[in-house]
Design a protein around this motif. Structure first.
Motif, PDB file in Angstrom:
ATOM      1  N   MET A  88       2.035  -4.387  -1.467  1.00  0.00           N
ATOM      2  CA  MET A  88       2.131  -3.816  -0.140  1.00  0.00           C
ATOM      3  C   MET A  88       1.371  -2.489  -0.114  1.00  0.00           C
ATOM      4  SD  MET A  88       5.515  -2.838   2.088  1.00  0.00           S
ATOM      5  CE  MET A  88       6.198  -4.445   1.849  1.00  0.00           C
ATOM      6  N   GLN A  89       0.530  -2.313   0.879  1.00  0.00           N
ATOM      7  CA  GLN A  89      -0.273  -1.107   1.009  1.00  0.00           C
ATOM      8  C   GLN A  89       0.514  -0.016   1.726  1.00  0.00           C
ATOM      9  OE1 GLN A  89      -3.908  -1.754   3.080  1.00  0.00           O
ATOM     10  NE2 GLN A  89      -4.624   0.323   2.818  1.00  0.00           N
ATOM     11  N   ASN A  90       0.352   1.220   1.252  1.00  0.00           N
ATOM     12  CA  ASN A  90       0.994   2.362   1.888  1.00  0.00           C
ATOM     13  C   ASN A  90      -0.023   3.115   2.729  1.00  0.00           C
ATOM     14  OD1 ASN A  90       3.645   2.108   0.854  1.00  0.00           O
ATOM     15  ND2 ASN A  90       2.924   2.853  -1.109  1.00  0.00           N
ATOM     16  N   LEU A  91       0.472   3.813   3.747  1.00  0.00           N
ATOM     17  CA  LEU A  91      -0.383   4.519   4.686  1.00  0.00           C
ATOM     18  C   LEU A  91       0.291   5.810   5.114  1.00  0.00           C
ATOM     19  CD1 LEU A  91      -2.885   4.431   6.667  1.00  0.00           C
ATOM     20  CD2 LEU A  91      -1.361   3.279   8.271  1.00  0.00           C
ATOM     21  N   ARG A  92      -0.524   6.798   5.417  1.00  0.00           N
ATOM     22  CA  ARG A  92      -0.069   8.053   6.009  1.00  0.00           C
ATOM     23  C   ARG A  92      -0.799   8.177   7.345  1.00  0.00           C
ATOM     24  NH1 ARG A  92       1.457  13.049   2.996  1.00  0.00           N
ATOM     25  NH2 ARG A  92       1.143  14.849   4.339  1.00  0.00           N
ATOM     26  N   VAL A  93      -0.079   8.555   8.393  1.00  0.00           N
ATOM     27  CA  VAL A  93      -0.693   8.680   9.709  1.00  0.00           C
ATOM     28  C   VAL A  93      -0.266   9.999  10.355  1.00  0.00           C
ATOM     29  CG1 VAL A  93       1.098   7.440  10.996  1.00  0.00           C
ATOM     30  CG2 VAL A  93      -1.223   7.415  11.823  1.00  0.00           C
ATOM     31  N   HIS A  94      -1.222  10.633  11.015  1.00  0.00           N
ATOM     32  CA  HIS A  94      -0.984  11.860  11.759  1.00  0.00           C
ATOM     33  C   HIS A  94      -1.210  11.536  13.229  1.00  0.00           C
ATOM     34  CE1 HIS A  94      -2.294  15.973  13.218  1.00  0.00           C
ATOM     35  NE2 HIS A  94      -1.056  16.153  12.813  1.00  0.00           N
TER      36      HIS A  94
END
Length: 93
Positions: free
Chosen positions: A1-7
């Protein structure tokens, strides 16, 4: 599973309508880490990270927010996941 950070920067009628607390509740339900805060210019800022699909769902939710909100625009910046955010919280100031 890929992780992501979003602003995210959310514009519109997004302060005084329970946007921050509703965002916090959505993030906790999704298992997303990070924070939400009001900006002095009337916008709301969100920094969130976790599983890419869950972060995406939170970002999609922010496009409308709680019932009293009227979102006119969401500025989204995807960033590399860092893993340095704790439990999702409302920030003040």
């Amino acid at each position: 599973m890929q992780n992501l950070r979003v602003h995210l920067i959310i514009e519109g009628r997004v302060q005084g309508v329970w946007f921050r607390d509703s965002t916090r509740r959505q993030a906790i339900e999704l298992g997303v880490s990070g924070w939400v805060r009001n900006l002095p210019d009337g916008r709301v800022e969100v920094l969130a990270e976790g599983a890419a699909d869950k972060v995406g769902k939170l970002a999609d939710w922010c496009r409308h927010g709680p019932p009293a909100a009227r979102v006119s625009r969401v500025i989204r910046d995807d960033e590399p996941w860092r893993g340095d955010l704790g439990a999702f919280a409302v920030r003040y100031g």
